[in-house]
Design a protein around this motif. Structure first.
Motif, PDB file in Angstrom:
ATOM      1  N   ARG A  80      38.774  35.691  45.561  1.00 27.46           N
ATOM      2  CA  ARG A  80      39.878  35.170  44.768  1.00 27.46           C
ATOM      3  C   ARG A  80      40.025  33.690  45.059  1.00 27.46           C
ATOM      4  O   ARG A  80      40.000  33.272  46.219  1.00 27.46           O
ATOM      5  CB  ARG A  80      41.194  35.871  45.133  1.00 27.46           C
ATOM      6  CG  ARG A  80      41.434  37.137  44.336  1.00 27.46           C
ATOM      7  CD  ARG A  80      40.769  38.328  44.954  1.00 27.46           C
ATOM      8  NE  ARG A  80      41.159  39.550  44.254  1.00 27.46           N
ATOM      9  CZ  ARG A  80      40.628  40.718  44.515  1.00 27.46           C
ATOM     10  NH1 ARG A  80      39.698  40.845  45.413  1.00 27.46           N
ATOM     11  NH2 ARG A  80      41.019  41.783  43.852  1.00 27.46           N
ATOM     12  N   GLU A  97      36.810  40.566  32.069  1.00 25.52           N
ATOM     13  CA  GLU A  97      36.881  41.139  33.407  1.00 25.52           C
ATOM     14  C   GLU A  97      36.425  42.592  33.356  1.00 25.52           C
ATOM     15  O   GLU A  97      36.977  43.409  32.621  1.00 25.52           O
ATOM     16  CB  GLU A  97      38.313  41.071  33.945  1.00 25.52           C
ATOM     17  CG  GLU A  97      38.464  41.520  35.392  1.00 25.52           C
ATOM     18  CD  GLU A  97      37.742  40.601  36.357  1.00 25.52           C
ATOM     19  OE1 GLU A  97      37.222  41.099  37.377  1.00 25.52           O
ATOM     20  OE2 GLU A  97      37.690  39.373  36.098  1.00 25.52           O
ATOM     21  N   ASN A 140      45.578  35.824  32.968  1.00 24.75           N
ATOM     22  CA  ASN A 140      44.527  36.552  33.646  1.00 24.75           C
ATOM     23  C   ASN A 140      44.476  37.968  33.071  1.00 24.75           C
ATOM     24  O   ASN A 140      45.448  38.451  32.484  1.00 24.75           O
ATOM     25  CB  ASN A 140      44.800  36.631  35.150  1.00 24.75           C
ATOM     26  CG  ASN A 140      44.719  35.275  35.821  1.00 24.75           C
ATOM     27  OD1 ASN A 140      44.239  34.310  35.242  1.00 24.75           O
ATOM     28  ND2 ASN A 140      45.207  35.202  37.048  1.00 24.75           N
ATOM     29  N   THR A 162      43.766  41.674  34.567  1.00 23.77           N
ATOM     30  CA  THR A 162      43.690  42.268  35.897  1.00 23.77           C
ATOM     31  C   THR A 162      43.688  43.787  35.802  1.00 23.77           C
ATOM     32  O   THR A 162      44.701  44.407  35.448  1.00 23.77           O
ATOM     33  CB  THR A 162      44.892  41.805  36.754  1.00 23.77           C
ATOM     34  OG1 THR A 162      44.927  40.380  36.795  1.00 23.77           O
ATOM     35  CG2 THR A 162      44.801  42.355  38.158  1.00 23.77           C
ATOM     36  N   THR A 191      48.567  37.087  37.145  1.00 21.04           N
ATOM     37  CA  THR A 191      48.441  38.278  37.987  1.00 21.04           C
ATOM     38  C   THR A 191      47.101  38.331  38.706  1.00 21.04           C
ATOM     39  O   THR A 191      46.081  37.816  38.220  1.00 21.04           O
ATOM     40  CB  THR A 191      48.588  39.557  37.149  1.00 21.04           C
ATOM     41  OG1 THR A 191      47.568  39.583  36.141  1.00 21.04           O
ATOM     42  CG2 THR A 191      49.954  39.615  36.486  1.00 21.04           C
ATOM     43  N   GLN A 192      47.121  38.951  39.876  1.00 21.39           N
ATOM     44  CA  GLN A 192      45.924  39.322  40.626  1.00 21.39           C
ATOM     45  C   GLN A 192      46.191  40.668  41.281  1.00 21.39           C
ATOM     46  O   GLN A 192      47.353  41.063  41.451  1.00 21.39           O
ATOM     47  CB  GLN A 192      45.608  38.285  41.720  1.00 21.39           C
ATOM     48  CG  GLN A 192      45.219  36.914  41.211  1.00 21.39           C
ATOM     49  CD  GLN A 192      45.142  35.913  42.353  1.00 21.39           C
ATOM     50  OE1 GLN A 192      46.165  35.385  42.789  1.00 21.39           O
ATOM     51  NE2 GLN A 192      43.950  35.652  42.849  1.00 21.39           N
TER      52      GLN A 192
END
Length: 718
Positions: A2, A162, A206, A208, A267-268
Motif C-alpha cells: 500500500r 482491481e 479507489n 476496494t 478506502t483501503q
C-alpha cells in the motif's frame, strides 16, 4: 504494497510523452500578421475588496457542448490555429518520427491476486493500453479487457481496476472522452465476460474488494444535474459497498459526512481483511483524518482513529491490531510509525525515523517494510524489517525513478518500474528474500538511448534558494541549442526523471530538455511544498524565471532559443511567468492551465485547490491571486513570446473556460506580432485516457510551433 497515494483530484499533468519538406526549417524573424477570430466582449465587472475587476469573456465559461455560441468560437479558433500550424514544415517530420518512436511495447507493473498476474500492455500504436492476465509468472498472457473496441475514435479508456483477492473477479472503471467521471463494471476473469453490475457517478475513487470477494467498496457523488455534470462542484462524496449481483440503488452506505460536504473519502482494506480504512481529506494538502470500520462487526460502525485534518497518514500494513503508517507529523520529510489500535487512545511509536531524504512511497511486502525515498529528486529504495532495522538498499540501474512497487504483505515477490529520461520504463521482479531484482518486461525502442546524457545541476533562485534541475540532450550537443524548459511547482507533486518517447523527437533534432524542480512540489518534503504555495506562490514563478536565466547565462540556450512548457498547475505557471517576463522566452506552451485565479473554485474539482492557492473570497488570498492570475495580468505594450495554449472540450478537472478566456485576452491585447493561438482537442479531458493518435498529433503541433520560434532546425528521416 500500500502506498500513501489516494484518489484525490490533484491538478496533475504529466509531461507530454505525450509530403515532408526535405529542407531544414529556418525561423523567420518577422511574424506574419494573424487575423484572429472575433470574440465578443461583454461588459461584466465585479467590485472585489474595493477593486473593480473586469471579466469581459465570462461567457466563454459556458459548456461548449450546450452553448452554440461557445461552440462556434471554439470552431473558429481551431480553424485559425490549424491554418497557422499547416504553414510549419517541421510538423509533418515530427508526426512521422513520433509514430516511429511510439511504436514499441509498453508494459505496466503487474498485480498478483489469487496466483494470477494482471497487467496493462500497449503493443505500440494502440490508442489505449490493453489489460492482460497470466495464470503464472512466465505464462502466456491473454487479453482480459481491450478498450480499443469501445469507441471508434479511441477516446474511451480503461481507468482504475482491481482484481479480487482470489483473482476470480475484476472491478474496473470506464473513462469516456477524458472525463473524470467513471462508469464501474465487473468482469469474470475466467470467462472474460462482464457481469450485469454497473455503477455510475464515481469519481476520485479507489476500488476496494472485500476479503471474501462478495463485493467492493467505492466512493461516489450524488448524481449532478444533467446540464451541469461537467461543471458543477463536486461535493458530498460518500463511501458505499456494492454486493455483486445487486443494483447500485441497493448499495450499502458505509461512510458519509453530510455536515461537511467538501470532504472526500478514499478506502483501503487492511492486510487481514478485517478493517476498512477510510481516509478523509478536504483539499489537496495531504492533511487527513483516518476512520476504521470493523468489518467483523455486522453494524460496520465507524471509529475515527486520527482526527483533525492536520497531517499526512498513509496506511502501510498491519499484523492484528498493530498498524504501520507513514506520517509527516513531527517529520516534514515523513517517517514510519506503528500503533496498537486496540488501545482506547492509540499512541504512535517511531519505527523508521525521519531521514534527510523524503519518503515518496511505502508499504509492507513479504514481511518487510519497503520505502522509496527521493534524494535530490532521484529514487532510492531501502528495505527494513518490521522493527525498522535496515536490511539493505535496492541496486538500481542508474539515476532515475522507481514507481509502482506492488506486492502482498505475505508474498515473496514484488514488482516495480524503473525509468529515466534516457531509459524506457522497465518492469522488474524483486525477490524479497534475497533482495535481488531481475527484468520482467524490457522495452525495445527505435532509438539509441546511449546517445543521450542526463545531467543534474543546481542553480540559485531570486531569494538565494538552491534549486535542482535536470538537463537532457544528445551527448554531441555542447553549445547553445533550442531548449524546452518544463515545470510544475505545486500540490506537493514531485517530478523526477522519467522516459517520454515524445521527448526523444525533440532531443534527437538537437534540442535540449530541462526539468526544473521548483518549489511547490514535494522534492524536499513539506518545507519545499510550503515554500511555493499560498502567499509564497511567487517563489514558484521566481524559481522558474531563474531557471531560464541560468540556462541562458550558462550557454545551454540562447536568449531567443528558450521555450517553456507546463500542464495544469504547470499551465498556470507558464501563463504567469510569461506575463511577468515576456522578454525571457521565445515560445510558451501552457496546457490545460488554471488561468482565472479569481473563479477557479467555482467549477468541478476547483474547490479542492484552495489548499495551494487560497480562497478568492478572502481578502488576503485575493490580493495574492489577483497579482499573478494569468487572465487578469496580460499587459499591453509588452512584446510577448509566441504562445500556443492547449485544452480540451471535455476537461472537467480544469474546465476549458480558463484557457478560452485567457486566449481571448491575449488576442485582444497589444502584445506584439507573434502568434497567440489555442488548440482545442475534442473528446479529450485533462490528459488521462487521451488516445495515442491524439497525443502524437498534439505533440507534433506543439514541437513544430516551438521549433519555429526557438530556431530548431528540423531534419526529416532521422
Amino acid at each position: 504494497m500500500r502506498v500513501a497515494l489516494l484518489a484525490l483530484p490533484l491538478l496533475f499533468a504529466a509531461p507530454i510523452h505525450a509530403a515532408d519538406d526535405p529542407r531544414p526549417e529556418t525561423r523567420s524573424t518577422v511574424a506574419a500578421p494573424i487575423s484572429y477570430p472575433a470574440t465578443d466582449k461583454v461588459p461584466v465587472t465585479e467590485t472585489l475588496f474595493g477593486e473593480t475587476v473586469a471579466d469581459p469573456y465570462r461567457w466563454l465559461e459556458n459548456d461548449v457542448r450546450t452553448d452554440p455560441k461557445v461552440a462556434a468560437w471554439v470552431a473558429a479558433q481551431n480553424q485559425a490555429t490549424d491554418a497557422y500550424l499547416a504553414t510549419l514544415p517541421g510538423r509533418a517530420a515530427f508526426k512521422a518520427r513520433l509514430k516511429q518512436l511510439f511504436d514499441y511495447e509498453r508494459v505496466g507493473v503487474p498485480e498478483k491476486k489469487g496466483g494470477r498476474y494482471f497487467y496493462a500492455r500497449n503493443s505500440g500504436l494502440q490508442n489505449q493500453a490493453v489489460l492482460y492476465v497470466r495464470d503464472s509468472l512466465n505464462g502466456e498472457g491473454r487479453v482480459l479487457i481491450d478498450p480499443n473496441t469501445w469507441a471508434k475514435d479511441g477516446a474511451t479508456a480503461l481507468g482504475e481496476y482491481e482484481p479480487s483477492e482470489d483473482g476470480r473477479h475484476l472491478v474496473y472503471a470506464i473513462q469516456d472522452g477524458g472525463s473524470d467521471w467513471r462508469t464501474v463494471r465487473v468482469l469474470d476473469v475466467a470467462t472474460g465476460r462482464p457481469l450485469a453490475d454497473e455503477l455510475k457517478w464515481v469519481k476520485f475513487s479507489n476500488l476496494t474488494w472485500a476479503k471474501d470477494g462478495s463485493g467492493f467498496f467505492y466512493s461516489r457523488f450524488p448524481a449532478p444535474d444533467a446540464a451541469q455534470q461537467f461543471q458543477a462542484l463536486n461535493e458530498n462524496q460518500s463511501v458505499y459497498f456494492h454486493k455483486l449481483g445487486t443494483a447500485q440503488a441497493d448499495d450499502r452506505l458505509v461512510y458519509a459526512t453530510p455536515e461537511t460536504p467538501k470532504r472526500g473519502h478514499s478506502t483501503q482494506l487492511s492486510d487481514d481483511g478485517r478493517w476498512l480504512i477510510v481516509t478523509t481529506s478536504e483539499g489537496t494538502d495531504n492533511r487527513y483524518e483516518v476512520t476504521l470500520v470493523d468489518l467483523a462487526d455486522p453494524a460496520w460502525k465507524p471509529r475515527t482513529l486520527i482526527r483533525g485534518l492536520e497531517h499526512e497518514w498513509g496506511y502501510m500494513g498491519n499484523q492484528g491490531t498493530r498498524f504501520w503508517w507513514t506520517t509527516n507529523k513531527g517529520a516534514p520529510r515523513s517517517k514510519v510509525v506503528s500503533m496498537d489500535i486496540a488501545d482506547a487512545a492509540p499512541v504512535t511509536r517511531d519505527v523508521v525515523p525521519e531521514d534527510s531524504a523524503v519518503i515518496e512511497s511505502a508499504g509492507v511486502v513479504g514481511g518487510q517494510i519497503v520505502l522509496v525515498y527521493m534524494v535530490d529528486a532521484k529514487s532510492e529504495v531501502r528495505r527494513y524489517d518490521m522493527e525498522g532495522r535496515l536490511l539493505g538498499k535496492l541496486a538500481l540501474p542508474g539515476v532515475g525513478t522507481v514507481t509502482g512497487i506492488r506486492g502482498e504483505h505475505d508474498d515473496a515477490e514484488a514488482f516495480y518500474a524503473f525509468t529515466s529520461f534516457n531509459v524506457p520504463t522497465t518492469i522488474y521482479r524483486l525477490d524479497m528474500k534475497s533482495g535481488t531484482a531481475t527484468p520482467w518486461a524490457t522495452p525495445k525502442v527505435a532509438f539509441d538511448p546511449s546517445r543521450y546524457g542526463v545531467e543534474q545541476r543546481f542553480y540559485t533562485s531570486k531569494d538565494g534558494t538552491r534549486v535542482p534541475m535536470f538537463v537532457v540532450r544528445r551527448k554531441d550537443v555542447t553549445g547553445p541549442a533550442p531548449t524546452m524548459l518544463w515545470g510544475y511547482g505545486g500540490f506537493n507533486v514531485s517530478y523526477t526523471p522519467a522516459f517520454s518517447a515524445a521527448r526523444i523527437a525533440w532531443l534527437e533534432q538537437g534540442g535540449v530538455f530541462v526539468l526544473a524542480n521548483i518549489r511547490g512540489g514535494g522534492e524536499y518534503g513539506k518545507a519545499w511544498h510550503d515554500g511555493g504555495r499560498l502567499k509564497n506562490k511567487q517563489n514558484v514563478f521566481d524559481d522558474f524565471i531563474a531557471a531560464g536565466e541560468y540556462l541562458i547565462a550558462q550557454g545551454i540556450t540562447k536568449k531567443d532559443g528558450l521555450a517553456i512548457q507546463g500542464g495544469s498547475n504547470g499551465g498556470l505557471l507558464v501563463g504567469a511567468v510569461v506575463n511577468q517576463r515576456p522578454d525571457l522566452f521565445a515560445a510558451a506552451l501552457p496546457a490545460v492551465g488554471v488561468m482565472d485565479m479569481l473563479r477557479f473554485d467555482r467549477f468541478t474539482a476547483g474547490r479542492y485547490w484552495v489548499d495551494d492557492y487560497g480562497y478568492p473570497s478572502k481578502v488576503e488570498d485575493f490580493k495574492v491571486l489577483r497579482a499573478y492570475s494569468p487572465y487578469h495580468n496580460v499587459t499591453a505594450g509588452k512584446t510577448y513570446p509566441a504562445i500556443l495554449a492547449t485544452t480540451a472540450d471535455t476537461d472537467d478537472r480544469v474546465v476549458p473556460g480558463h484557457t478560452f478566456k485567457y486566449t481571448a485576452q491575449l488576442q485582444a491585447s497589444d502584445i506584439g506580432p507573434k502568434p497567440h493561438l489555442v488548440r482545442i482537442e475534442t473528446r479529450a479531458g485533462h490528459g488521462s485516457g487521451k488516445p495515442t493518435d491524439k497525443v502524437i498529433e498534439e505533440t507534433a503541433d506543439l514541437y513544430a510551433f516551438a521549433a519555429k520560434w526557438t530556431g530548431l532546425e528540423i531534419k526529416s528521416g532521422l
